[in-house]
Design a protein around this motif. Structure first.
Motif, PDB file in Angstrom:
ATOM      1  N   LYS A  99       0.841  -1.188   0.000  1.00  0.00           N
ATOM      2  CA  LYS A  99       0.000   0.000   0.000  1.00  0.00           C
ATOM      3  C   LYS A  99       0.883   1.248   0.000  1.00  0.00           C
ATOM      4  O   LYS A  99       1.258   1.753   1.059  1.00  0.00           O
ATOM      5  N   PRO A 100       1.224   1.768  -1.171  1.00  0.00           N
ATOM      6  CA  PRO A 100       2.079   2.963  -1.231  1.00  0.00           C
ATOM      7  C   PRO A 100       1.386   4.196  -0.660  1.00  0.00           C
ATOM      8  O   PRO A 100       0.201   4.170  -0.291  1.00  0.00           O
ATOM      9  N   LYS A 101       2.155   5.283  -0.597  1.00  0.00           N
ATOM     10  CA  LYS A 101       1.610   6.520  -0.045  1.00  0.00           C
ATOM     11  C   LYS A 101       0.451   7.062  -0.885  1.00  0.00           C
ATOM     12  O   LYS A 101      -0.547   7.539  -0.359  1.00  0.00           O
ATOM     13  N   GLN A 102       0.607   7.017  -2.195  1.00  0.00           N
ATOM     14  CA  GLN A 102      -0.444   7.486  -3.110  1.00  0.00           C
ATOM     15  C   GLN A 102      -0.328   6.700  -4.410  1.00  0.00           C
ATOM     16  O   GLN A 102       0.779   6.390  -4.854  1.00  0.00           O
ATOM     17  N   VAL A 103      -1.475   6.370  -5.016  1.00  0.00           N
ATOM     18  CA  VAL A 103      -1.493   5.586  -6.253  1.00  0.00           C
ATOM     19  C   VAL A 103      -2.384   6.303  -7.263  1.00  0.00           C
ATOM     20  O   VAL A 103      -3.524   6.692  -6.941  1.00  0.00           O
ATOM     21  N   TYR A 104      -1.867   6.471  -8.490  1.00  0.00           N
ATOM     22  CA  TYR A 104      -2.630   7.035  -9.601  1.00  0.00           C
ATOM     23  C   TYR A 104      -2.714   5.954 -10.685  1.00  0.00           C
ATOM     24  O   TYR A 104      -1.710   5.644 -11.339  1.00  0.00           O
ATOM     25  N   ASN A 105      -3.904   5.398 -10.873  1.00  0.00           N
ATOM     26  CA  ASN A 105      -4.118   4.345 -11.867  1.00  0.00           C
ATOM     27  C   ASN A 105      -4.870   4.902 -13.063  1.00  0.00           C
ATOM     28  O   ASN A 105      -5.838   5.673 -12.912  1.00  0.00           O
ATOM     29  N   THR A 106      -4.447   4.488 -14.231  1.00  0.00           N
ATOM     30  CA  THR A 106      -5.123   4.859 -15.467  1.00  0.00           C
ATOM     31  C   THR A 106      -5.347   3.600 -16.285  1.00  0.00           C
ATOM     32  O   THR A 106      -4.389   2.901 -16.645  1.00  0.00           O
ATOM     33  N   ASP A 107      -6.608   3.291 -16.573  1.00  0.00           N
ATOM     34  CA  ASP A 107      -6.964   2.105 -17.356  1.00  0.00           C
ATOM     35  C   ASP A 107      -7.063   2.506 -18.827  1.00  0.00           C
ATOM     36  O   ASP A 107      -7.895   3.358 -19.199  1.00  0.00           O
ATOM     37  N   VAL A 108      -6.202   1.910 -19.643  1.00  0.00           N
ATOM     38  CA  VAL A 108      -6.145   2.235 -21.074  1.00  0.00           C
ATOM     39  C   VAL A 108      -6.682   1.038 -21.846  1.00  0.00           C
ATOM     40  O   VAL A 108      -6.163  -0.084 -21.712  1.00  0.00           O
ATOM     41  N   LYS A 109      -7.694   1.271 -22.655  1.00  0.00           N
ATOM     42  CA  LYS A 109      -8.274   0.210 -23.487  1.00  0.00           C
ATOM     43  C   LYS A 109      -7.414   0.045 -24.743  1.00  0.00           C
ATOM     44  O   LYS A 109      -7.125   1.015 -25.444  1.00  0.00           O
ATOM     45  N   LEU A 110      -7.071  -1.216 -25.006  1.00  0.00           N
ATOM     46  CA  LEU A 110      -6.176  -1.508 -26.130  1.00  0.00           C
ATOM     47  C   LEU A 110      -6.742  -2.631 -26.972  1.00  0.00           C
ATOM     48  O   LEU A 110      -7.604  -3.406 -26.540  1.00  0.00           O
ATOM     49  N   ASP A 111      -6.192  -2.721 -28.159  1.00  0.00           N
ATOM     50  CA  ASP A 111      -6.373  -3.882 -29.021  1.00  0.00           C
ATOM     51  C   ASP A 111      -4.979  -4.229 -29.548  1.00  0.00           C
ATOM     52  O   ASP A 111      -4.592  -3.838 -30.641  1.00  0.00           O
ATOM     53  N   LEU A 112      -4.236  -4.939 -28.706  1.00  0.00           N
ATOM     54  CA  LEU A 112      -2.823  -5.191 -28.972  1.00  0.00           C
ATOM     55  C   LEU A 112      -2.616  -6.691 -29.129  1.00  0.00           C
ATOM     56  O   LEU A 112      -2.628  -7.445 -28.149  1.00  0.00           O
ATOM     57  N   LYS A 113      -2.440  -7.104 -30.374  1.00  0.00           N
ATOM     58  CA  LYS A 113      -2.209  -8.517 -30.650  1.00  0.00           C
ATOM     59  C   LYS A 113      -0.737  -8.868 -30.445  1.00  0.00           C
ATOM     60  O   LYS A 113       0.111  -7.984 -30.271  1.00  0.00           O
ATOM     61  N   VAL A 114      -0.453 -10.149 -30.464  1.00  0.00           N
ATOM     62  CA  VAL A 114       0.921 -10.617 -30.216  1.00  0.00           C
ATOM     63  C   VAL A 114       1.836 -10.084 -31.323  1.00  0.00           C
ATOM     64  O   VAL A 114       1.567 -10.254 -32.518  1.00  0.00           O
ATOM     65  N   GLY A 115       2.898  -9.433 -30.904  1.00  0.00           N
ATOM     66  CA  GLY A 115       3.861  -8.872 -31.851  1.00  0.00           C
ATOM     67  C   GLY A 115       3.609  -7.432 -32.222  1.00  0.00           C
ATOM     68  O   GLY A 115       4.451  -6.814 -32.898  1.00  0.00           O
ATOM     69  N   GLN A 116       2.467  -6.858 -31.814  1.00  0.00           N
ATOM     70  CA  GLN A 116       2.169  -5.471 -32.140  1.00  0.00           C
ATOM     71  C   GLN A 116       2.743  -4.516 -31.095  1.00  0.00           C
ATOM     72  O   GLN A 116       3.071  -4.911 -29.972  1.00  0.00           O
ATOM     73  N   THR A 117       2.803  -3.244 -31.494  1.00  0.00           N
ATOM     74  CA  THR A 117       3.382  -2.193 -30.641  1.00  0.00           C
ATOM     75  C   THR A 117       2.416  -1.008 -30.599  1.00  0.00           C
ATOM     76  O   THR A 117       1.771  -0.680 -31.604  1.00  0.00           O
ATOM     77  N   VAL A 118       2.323  -0.374 -29.428  1.00  0.00           N
ATOM     78  CA  VAL A 118       1.488   0.800 -29.250  1.00  0.00           C
ATOM     79  C   VAL A 118       2.183   1.757 -28.293  1.00  0.00           C
ATOM     80  O   VAL A 118       2.983   1.343 -27.453  1.00  0.00           O
TER      81      VAL A 118
END
Length: 324
Positions: A142-161
């Motif tokens: 449990k760190p002092k403060q946490v900033y989470n951002t959920d990013v929706k992706l469509d990343l297949k095997v071998g792809q880059t984003v």
């Protein structure tokens, strides 16, 4: 009590919401295996030699399930390569930005990633060891403060984003932090969500880039070899010049030493000759003085003898009478 149970329920529901059907099946298999060992230990409770090992194995499997699932999800199923291009706070404004290029090198397609920015406790300022280990454990759990951002992706095997995270009005300037990316394989799309789609890097480009990088590396190696050879030559030249200068200076010093020795010897000879001439002059002067003094004495003696003879032979002249 109800609030704690609700909190635990929310945590579990959020955890299982990121798991794919295959992940849930694997988790259930591990859990079932541990429960089997525990039930077998209860069945064989009369045989202590068999009951205790079965219970220990089942309990160990139950404890190891989260760690095993985390390892399989991060290092096998949804493994990624992260190339960070920017990870810092702006100099003249309270804004934190994180930019990274993510490549799917795992076994399954990725449908989302969580960018977790965690503010950590500074363990270097802790005076006691207990407080230090406590903060280390809290940084992991449990760190002092946490900033989470959920990013929706469509990343297949071998792809880059490319992923980008921006936090405005950032109040933790100067504090210790860490930013991690964790990906999952369950589709959690909703209507109107922005989806980042990955792209394949062209193989020809990568091969050309690798060839170009190899050629540049070879050129750099050749340049380094040339520079090192030139440096060695210059070092050898400078060493020979230094040796020549050292020998020249030693020769000059020896010649100067010889000249100074000759000069000192000449000065000594001249001083000796001067001393000898002065002694001779002093001897001559003394002999002359002695001769003069003896001559004066002789002259006085001769004068004294003549004076006495003249006195003895002196006759008074007679005076003639004058006519009256």
């Amino acid at each position: 009590m109800k609030e704690t149970l609700k909190h635990v329920k929310d945590i579990l529901s959020e955890f299982f919401s990121y798991l794919h059907l295959y992940d849930i099946a694997l988790f259930s298999a591990f859990l079932l295996l541990s429960m089997c060992f525990i039930f077998l230990s209860f069945i064989a409770f009369r045989r202590k030699l068999l009951c205790i090992p079965l219970f220990i194995i089942g309990f160990a499997i139950a404890i190891a399930i989260p760690f095993a699932m985390r390892y399989l999800m991060e290092e096998r199923f949804y493994k990624i390569e992260v190339d960070e291009t920017y990870n810092r706070i702006y100099n003249y404004s309270d804004v934190y930005q994180y930019i990274a290029k993510v490549k799917n090198v795992g076994k399954r397609n990725i449908y989302g990633c969580i960018i977790s920015h965690r503010i950590l406790y500074d363990t270097s300022k802790d005076s006691s060891m207990i407080e230090k280990y406590r903060h280390l454990l809290l940084n992991y759990v449990k760190p002092k403060q946490v900033y989470n951002t959920d990013v929706k992706l469509d990343l297949k095997v071998g792809q880059t984003v490319e992923l980008n995270k921006l936090i405005e009005d950032y109040p933790h300037r100067g504090e210790k932090y860490i930013t991690k990316i964790e990906c999952y394989g369950k589709s959690r799309y909703a209507d109107g969500d922005k989806i980042l789609r990955g792209v394949y890097e062209p193989k020809n480009k990568t091969s050309e880039d690798s060839k170009q990088n190899n050629a540049e590396q070879e050129n750099v190696d050749d340049l380094v070899d040339d520079v090192s050879g030139n440096v060695d030559d210059t070092l050898e030249d400078t060493s020979t010049e230094q040796q020549d200068s050292v020998t020249q200076t030693t020769e000059e010093n020896t010649s100067n030493d010889n000249t100074t020795q000759e000069n000192t010897q000449e000065q000594n000879n001249t001083s000796i000759a001067q001393e000898r001439s002065e002694e001779q002059n002093s001897e001559e002067k003394s002999s002359n003085n002695e001769a003069q003094s003896s001559q004066q004495n002789n002259n006085e003696q001769t004068l004294d003898a003549d004076w006495r003879e003249k006195r003895d032979n002196f006759t008074v002249p007679l005076l003639k009478e004058t006519p009256r």
